[in-house]
Design an enzyme around this catalytic site. Sequence first.
Site, PDB file in Angstrom:
ATOM      1  N   HIS A   2       7.966   7.795   1.100  1.00  0.00           N
ATOM      2  CA  HIS A   2       6.609   8.177   0.681  1.00  0.00           C
ATOM      3  C   HIS A   2       6.367   9.644   1.016  1.00  0.00           C
ATOM      4  O   HIS A   2       6.869  10.142   2.025  1.00  0.00           O
ATOM      5  CB  HIS A   2       5.574   7.286   1.381  1.00  0.00           C
ATOM      6  CG  HIS A   2       4.202   7.460   0.818  1.00  0.00           C
ATOM      7  ND1 HIS A   2       3.384   8.507   1.177  1.00  0.00           N
ATOM      8  CD2 HIS A   2       3.526   6.734  -0.106  1.00  0.00           C
ATOM      9  CE1 HIS A   2       2.256   8.411   0.486  1.00  0.00           C
ATOM     10  NE2 HIS A   2       2.314   7.345  -0.288  1.00  0.00           N
ATOM     11  N   GLY A  26      -5.807   3.855  -1.731  1.00  0.00           N
ATOM     12  CA  GLY A  26      -7.233   3.614  -1.473  1.00  0.00           C
ATOM     13  C   GLY A  26      -7.776   2.329  -2.088  1.00  0.00           C
ATOM     14  O   GLY A  26      -8.463   1.549  -1.414  1.00  0.00           O
ATOM     15  N   ASN A  51      -0.434  -0.165  -0.842  1.00  0.00           N
ATOM     16  CA  ASN A  51       0.051   0.584   0.323  1.00  0.00           C
ATOM     17  C   ASN A  51      -1.156   0.844   1.217  1.00  0.00           C
ATOM     18  O   ASN A  51      -1.958   1.736   0.937  1.00  0.00           O
ATOM     19  CB  ASN A  51       0.673   1.907  -0.160  1.00  0.00           C
ATOM     20  CG  ASN A  51       1.077   2.810   0.998  1.00  0.00           C
ATOM     21  OD1 ASN A  51       1.068   2.394   2.157  1.00  0.00           O
ATOM     22  ND2 ASN A  51       1.424   4.049   0.678  1.00  0.00           N
ATOM     23  N   TRP A  52      -1.263   0.059   2.284  1.00  0.00           N
ATOM     24  CA  TRP A  52      -2.458   0.154   3.131  1.00  0.00           C
ATOM     25  C   TRP A  52      -2.424   1.381   4.044  1.00  0.00           C
ATOM     26  O   TRP A  52      -3.398   1.698   4.685  1.00  0.00           O
ATOM     27  CB  TRP A  52      -2.603  -1.098   3.983  1.00  0.00           C
ATOM     28  CG  TRP A  52      -2.866  -2.356   3.217  1.00  0.00           C
ATOM     29  CD1 TRP A  52      -2.942  -2.521   1.850  1.00  0.00           C
ATOM     30  CD2 TRP A  52      -3.112  -3.660   3.781  1.00  0.00           C
ATOM     31  NE1 TRP A  52      -3.209  -3.824   1.548  1.00  0.00           N
ATOM     32  CE2 TRP A  52      -3.321  -4.551   2.700  1.00  0.00           C
ATOM     33  CE3 TRP A  52      -3.157  -4.173   5.083  1.00  0.00           C
ATOM     34  CZ2 TRP A  52      -3.579  -5.904   2.892  1.00  0.00           C
ATOM     35  CZ3 TRP A  52      -3.422  -5.521   5.277  1.00  0.00           C
ATOM     36  CH2 TRP A  52      -3.626  -6.372   4.200  1.00  0.00           C
ATOM     37  N   LYS A  53      -1.270   2.022   4.149  1.00  0.00           N
ATOM     38  CA  LYS A  53      -1.105   3.170   5.068  1.00  0.00           C
ATOM     39  C   LYS A  53      -1.553   2.752   6.485  1.00  0.00           C
ATOM     40  O   LYS A  53      -1.370   1.601   6.848  1.00  0.00           O
ATOM     41  CB  LYS A  53      -1.851   4.381   4.520  1.00  0.00           C
ATOM     42  CG  LYS A  53      -1.479   4.660   3.053  1.00  0.00           C
ATOM     43  CD  LYS A  53      -1.935   5.978   2.548  1.00  0.00           C
ATOM     44  CE  LYS A  53      -1.480   6.126   1.088  1.00  0.00           C
ATOM     45  NZ  LYS A  53      -1.787   7.422   0.525  1.00  0.00           N
ATOM     46  N   SER A  79      -4.145   7.825  -6.842  1.00  0.00           N
ATOM     47  CA  SER A  79      -5.532   7.577  -7.271  1.00  0.00           C
ATOM     48  C   SER A  79      -5.627   6.591  -8.438  1.00  0.00           C
ATOM     49  O   SER A  79      -6.483   6.728  -9.310  1.00  0.00           O
ATOM     50  CB  SER A  79      -6.233   8.895  -7.618  1.00  0.00           C
ATOM     51  OG  SER A  79      -6.288   9.733  -6.478  1.00  0.00           O
ATOM     52  N   GLU A 135       4.911   9.252  -7.676  1.00  0.00           N
ATOM     53  CA  GLU A 135       3.624   9.590  -7.079  1.00  0.00           C
ATOM     54  C   GLU A 135       3.489  11.107  -7.003  1.00  0.00           C
ATOM     55  O   GLU A 135       3.982  11.725  -6.050  1.00  0.00           O
ATOM     56  CB  GLU A 135       3.524   9.002  -5.668  1.00  0.00           C
ATOM     57  CG  GLU A 135       3.631   7.501  -5.630  1.00  0.00           C
ATOM     58  CD  GLU A 135       2.924   6.911  -4.413  1.00  0.00           C
ATOM     59  OE1 GLU A 135       2.087   6.048  -4.605  1.00  0.00           O
ATOM     60  OE2 GLU A 135       3.217   7.342  -3.285  1.00  0.00           O
ATOM     61  N   GLU A 138       3.989  11.161   2.277  1.00  0.00           N
ATOM     62  CA  GLU A 138       3.420  11.430   3.611  1.00  0.00           C
ATOM     63  C   GLU A 138       4.514  11.420   4.670  1.00  0.00           C
ATOM     64  O   GLU A 138       4.458  12.179   5.640  1.00  0.00           O
ATOM     65  CB  GLU A 138       2.313  10.402   3.916  1.00  0.00           C
ATOM     66  CG  GLU A 138       1.067  10.697   3.094  1.00  0.00           C
ATOM     67  CD  GLU A 138       0.233   9.487   2.720  1.00  0.00           C
ATOM     68  OE1 GLU A 138       0.407   8.414   3.325  1.00  0.00           O
ATOM     69  OE2 GLU A 138      -0.596   9.622   1.787  1.00  0.00           O
ATOM     70  N   GLY A 141      -4.646  10.212  -3.061  1.00  0.00           N
ATOM     71  CA  GLY A 141      -5.848  10.239  -2.229  1.00  0.00           C
ATOM     72  C   GLY A 141      -6.832  11.333  -2.614  1.00  0.00           C
ATOM     73  O   GLY A 141      -7.784  11.614  -1.881  1.00  0.00           O
TER      74      GLY A 141
HETATM   75  P1  PGA Z   1      -3.873   6.566  -3.439  1.00  0.00           P
HETATM   76  O1  PGA Z   1      -2.469   6.477  -2.662  1.00  0.00           O
HETATM   77  O2  PGA Z   1      -3.931   5.414  -4.393  1.00  0.00           O
HETATM   78  O3  PGA Z   1      -4.920   6.464  -2.359  1.00  0.00           O
HETATM   79  O4  PGA Z   1      -3.887   7.885  -4.142  1.00  0.00           O
HETATM   80  C1  PGA Z   1      -1.285   6.085  -3.305  1.00  0.00           C
HETATM   81  C2  PGA Z   1      -0.116   6.179  -2.346  1.00  0.00           C
HETATM   82  O5  PGA Z   1      -0.060   7.132  -1.555  1.00  0.00           O
HETATM   83  O6  PGA Z   1       0.779   5.300  -2.359  1.00  0.00           O
END
Ligand code: PGA
Length: 257
Positions: free
Chosen positions: A99, A239, A13-15, A217, A171, A101, A177
């Site tokens: 997600h 990340g 997931n590159w966001k 993470s 998640e 976010e 993150g």
């Molecule tokens: P992260 O993000 O690996 O940077 O914690 C995972 C995600 O939000 O899909």
Amino acid sequence: MAKTIRKYLIAGNWKMNKTASEGAELVNEINLAVGKQSEVGVVVCPPFTALESCITALEDSNVQLGAQNMHPKQEGAYTGEVSAVMLRSLFCTYVILGHSERREYFKETDAFINEKVLAALESSLKPILCVGETLDQREAGETMSVVKTQLVDGLKGVTADAAENLVVAYEPVWAIGTGKTATPEMAQEVHKFIRDELGAILGNGAAAKVRILYGGSMKPENASELLDQPDIDGGLIGGASLKSKSFVELVEIARSK
Ligand code: PGA
């Protein structure tokens, strides 16, 4: 493979990272390293603006493309939105939905996410439905009830025949993150709960086919133990998906299982 009926899936997931050319460069590196193998499913989810350059770089590759969001309607007056048909036209196979976010910053509700899940399946896009609790919810002992609501409401109207095309990502919001990962035991406990709930929603046979990814993470240093858990079928990687070295290492760890 460790999980007899489910193939591991490693999804990046590159966001909101990578321009079209940077994205093409990254997928090119991923493709050279793991584009030929098919033991592990590999998906990259770039921002909309890099989908086209990425799919061009992925011609003849086993690496698949996913989007990070979509609108449930096929077309119309929804300024700034993108539909399932548009994503299919760029050869997307997967779409991340719900997600944390998007739930937090864009106020997406379970009902709205449910509309998207149904629209994605209708258009032959495989939804990666994200669920997970915040730190406050975990500390209040609400993890399972939060996850249950997100699953039950997010999957309304989904039937057993969709199981093979459905992916759930657990998640924990406090692990995204932050560098904090759920321990393998903590993650497995929730993954098992999710599989049992999927059994109640879709039937046990169908639930056994749904891939449940861990996200938060996840990186080469902690992936092996997480992937060893019986109900962890892969990872949704933020990340560590932005550099080919760490992302490819994660795929290799899954391949070694
Ligand atoms: P992260 O993000 O690996 O940077 O914690 C995972 C995600 O939000 O899909």
